[in-house]
Design a protein around this motif. Structure first.
Motif, short mmCIF file in Angstrom:
data_model
loop_
_atom_site.label_atom_id
_atom_site.label_comp_id
_atom_site.label_asym_id
_atom_site.label_seq_id
_atom_site.Cartn_x
_atom_site.Cartn_y
_atom_site.Cartn_z
N ALA A 197 22.50 9.84 -19.13
CA ALA A 197 21.88 11.17 -19.22
C ALA A 197 21.41 11.66 -17.85
CB ALA A 197 20.72 11.15 -20.20
N ILE A 198 20.77 10.78 -17.11
CA ILE A 198 20.29 11.17 -15.78
C ILE A 198 21.46 11.27 -14.81
CG2 ILE A 198 18.88 10.45 -13.81
CD1 ILE A 198 16.86 9.33 -15.85
N ASN A 199 22.45 10.38 -14.96
CA ASN A 199 23.63 10.42 -14.09
C ASN A 199 24.35 11.76 -14.20
OD1 ASN A 199 25.43 9.45 -12.20
ND2 ASN A 199 26.31 7.90 -13.53
N THR A 200 24.38 12.34 -15.38
CA THR A 200 25.04 13.64 -15.55
C THR A 200 24.26 14.76 -14.86
OG1 THR A 200 23.98 14.03 -17.68
CG2 THR A 200 26.17 13.02 -17.72
N ALA A 201 22.99 14.52 -14.57
CA ALA A 201 22.17 15.53 -13.88
C ALA A 201 22.29 15.42 -12.36
CB ALA A 201 20.70 15.39 -14.30
#
Length: 176
Positions: A51-55
């Motif tokens: 989830a954070i990697n996609t940000a």
């Protein structure tokens, strides 16, 4: 049909992008040993959720973002990345101090006949001192162009800028 094919290619590329070849890891370890003037150190992987990697703009996975620790003391951080050159890619290492200020950049593997000048220590020093709080580095202003290596120079500049933006996201989300 084209969308399905494109999606399949994108998934395959993403899956393979997370693999760091042993040769690259060994070169990075050698560079870390040399830079910190130490024989032994520990790399502690910093895990970033999907989830954070996609940000983030940079990709985090396959242990490419890590703490550099010696006998329980944090020396700094490292990131191993891959960027596009004219017809291939190159692997690079970015070392940070404990405040995420760039202390060293190194091209580990360059796979083109031309443009290898971006591996020059002198040219790579331009990135030192940059941090997530810095202004974005500008090609042809902050970063000097190299004749015959335009694509690689722009790619390395973009990769470092993306990494700094991504580190800022990780800091904001308390991942690091």
């Amino acid at each position: 049909m084209f969308k399905k094919l494109f999606s399949l290619v994108a998934v395959v590329l993403l899956c393979t992008a997370f693999s760091i070849p042993d040769k690259v890891v060994k070169k990075a370890d050698k560079e870390i040993t040399k830079f910190f003037e130490i024989e032994h150190f520990e790399k502690q992987t910093i895990s970033v959720s999907k989830a954070i990697n996609t940000a983030t703009v940079s990709e985090f996975g396959a242990e490419n973002l890590f703490k550099i620790v010696k006998e329980g003391t944090l020396l700094g951080y490292g990131y191993i990345g891959n960027a596009a050159s004219k017809t291939a890619t190159f692997d690079y290492l970015v070392l940070f101090d404990t405040d995420f200020i760039i202390t060293k950049t190194k091209v580990l593997v360059y796979r083109e006949e031309y443009g290898g000048e971006i591996s020059s220590k002198r040219w790579l020093r331009q990135f030192e001192g940059a941090s997530p709080a810095s202004d974005e580095l500008q090609y042809n202003q902050d970063i000097i162009p190299i004749s015959g290596a335009t694509i690689s120079v722009q790619s390395m500049t973009r990769a470092v800028n993306n990494l700094l933006k991504s580190i800022a996201v990780l800091q904001k989300k308390s991942v690091i």
